[in-house]
Design an enzyme around this catalytic site. Structure first.
Site, short mmCIF file in Angstrom:
data_model
loop_
_atom_site.label_atom_id
_atom_site.label_comp_id
_atom_site.label_asym_id
_atom_site.label_seq_id
_atom_site.Cartn_x
_atom_site.Cartn_y
_atom_site.Cartn_z
N PHE A 11 36.38 -59.17 39.24
CA PHE A 11 37.62 -58.41 39.40
C PHE A 11 37.88 -57.49 38.20
O PHE A 11 37.92 -56.25 38.33
CB PHE A 11 38.75 -59.41 39.62
CG PHE A 11 40.14 -58.86 39.43
CD1 PHE A 11 40.50 -57.63 39.95
CD2 PHE A 11 41.09 -59.60 38.75
CE1 PHE A 11 41.79 -57.13 39.78
CE2 PHE A 11 42.38 -59.13 38.58
CZ PHE A 11 42.73 -57.89 39.09
N ASP A 31 25.74 -60.37 35.71
CA ASP A 31 26.61 -61.22 36.53
C ASP A 31 25.73 -62.13 37.38
O ASP A 31 24.72 -61.67 37.93
CB ASP A 31 27.50 -60.36 37.44
CG ASP A 31 28.73 -61.09 37.93
OD1 ASP A 31 28.56 -62.15 38.61
OD2 ASP A 31 29.85 -60.63 37.67
N THR A 34 28.34 -65.59 41.13
CA THR A 34 29.01 -66.79 41.61
C THR A 34 30.37 -66.43 42.21
O THR A 34 30.74 -66.89 43.29
CB THR A 34 29.20 -67.80 40.47
OG1 THR A 34 27.92 -68.20 39.99
CG2 THR A 34 29.95 -69.03 40.96
N ASP A 51 22.44 -65.39 34.54
CA ASP A 51 23.46 -66.35 34.12
C ASP A 51 23.53 -66.38 32.60
O ASP A 51 22.49 -66.44 31.93
CB ASP A 51 23.10 -67.74 34.66
CG ASP A 51 24.26 -68.70 34.61
OD1 ASP A 51 24.87 -68.84 33.52
OD2 ASP A 51 24.57 -69.31 35.65
N TYR A 139 40.38 -75.50 30.79
CA TYR A 139 40.18 -74.05 30.71
C TYR A 139 40.88 -73.46 29.48
O TYR A 139 40.29 -72.67 28.73
CB TYR A 139 40.69 -73.37 31.98
CG TYR A 139 40.62 -71.87 31.91
CD1 TYR A 139 39.39 -71.21 31.88
CD2 TYR A 139 41.78 -71.10 31.88
CE1 TYR A 139 39.32 -69.83 31.81
CE2 TYR A 139 41.72 -69.72 31.81
CZ TYR A 139 40.48 -69.09 31.77
OH TYR A 139 40.42 -67.72 31.69
N GLY A 263 48.51 -79.04 34.75
CA GLY A 263 47.79 -78.06 33.95
C GLY A 263 48.44 -76.69 33.90
O GLY A 263 47.95 -75.80 33.20
#
Length: 304
Positions: A11, A31, A34, A51, A139, A263
């Protein structure tokens, strides 16, 4: 100039690539697809499906590059809670790999995509860069570690790594396919399917939503600024927050409330004083305008 974007089919990365190409720069994209999509890629970019965990495979792509935008990550709080091992590998070790490749090639600057998730639960708003981090998810912690590595590597290896803490980025090309999609993408997908807009909690939680064009502008300013020394952190978000309920009203449709999700902080709001002072950056797109642009893009490309 020649720039490399990790996660460039995603994005934010694909929007950044389009702007860099429009400005006359050469662009290399790494990229693993995924979450990124080839159809997001602008024309005339060098694309390599690879990756960031495979350091030997990605190393050659850094040759001859003037700067790196490191956007590749698994940027989902719920997924990091579900699978902290996989997300830590990508978001921490993958980041080390990218930084090391840039250092080995003598690249002078990296712009690292960090996150407002680092702040976690804070009692005082707006959020300022010098606040003590309090991440509520793996994260958020992973991005904090990335920032700490950026500061250490900037000091140790004399490379300039600047960190941008994104606040809920949205706009055209936003991910809407996944159960872990950001809230605007999820709402657009659900509405198109004739389903209720699902909200975790009471919907009064608020976010400093930031439009993609403003985020792209911040990245380019961070890359090109002559005031960067390395290790700096900047908030990239809106000074004014909006509730999830307000967003649902802008999207339109039936709403369904679900139990709160662990979270997630209750509120975020960005203090952008530092970005304004050093980068000359401030967001230009108001929330209602940005949501309408995003809705129109979605309807044009995927139907109502």
């Amino acid at each position: 100039m020649k720039y490399l974007i990790t996660g460039g089919a995603g994005f934010i990365g694909s929007n950044l690539a389009e702007k860099l190409k429009k400005d006359g720069h050469d662009v290399v994209i790494i990229d693993n697809l995924t979450t990124g999509r080839k159809k997001n890629l602008p024309l005339d970019v060098e694309f390599y499906e690879a990756d960031i965990l495979d350091i030997e495979k990605i190393r050659p792509f850094f040759s001859g590059v003037d700067g790196v935008f490191h956007l590749a990550a698994i940027p989902r709080v719920p997924l990091s809670i579900q699978d902290p091992v996989k997300t830590s590998n990508v978001n921490i070790m993958g980041t080390v790999n990218v930084f090391k490749c840039a250092i080995d090639e003598g690249i002078k600057r990296i712009v690292f995509a960090s996150s407002s998730s680092i702040y976690g639960g804070q009692k005082v708003l707006p959020l300022q860069e010098d606040m003590l981090p309090n991440p509520l998810s793996p994260y958020g912690l992973q991005k904090l570690v990335g920032e700490q590595i950026a500061k250490m590597f900037s000091d140790l290896y004399k490379i300039q790594i600047v960190c941008l803490r994104y606040f809920n980025v949205y706009g055209p090309k936003i991910d809407f396919d996944s159960d872990y999609s950001l809230v605007i993408g999820k709402f657009l997908r659900l509405k198109s399917q004739g389903k209720p807009l699902t909200i975790f909690g009471d919907g009064n939680q608020s976010r400093a939503f930031c439009f993609i064009e403003d985020v792209v502008d911040a990245n380019i300013r961070a890359m090109q600024s002559d005031k960067i020394k390395g290790g700096e952190v900047f908030n990239i978000g809106q000074k004014k927050s909006h509730s999830v309920n307000f967003l649902a009203k802008l999207i339109g449709g039936e709403v369904q409330y679900l139990p709160p999700r662990i979270g997630d902080p209750m509120h975020t709001q960005a203090d952008t004083t530092k970005a304004e002072s050093v980068l000359g950056w401030s967001p230009k797109t108001d929330f209602e305008t940005g949501v309408n642009i995003t809705k129109n893009w979605f309807e044009k490309n995927y139907g109502k």
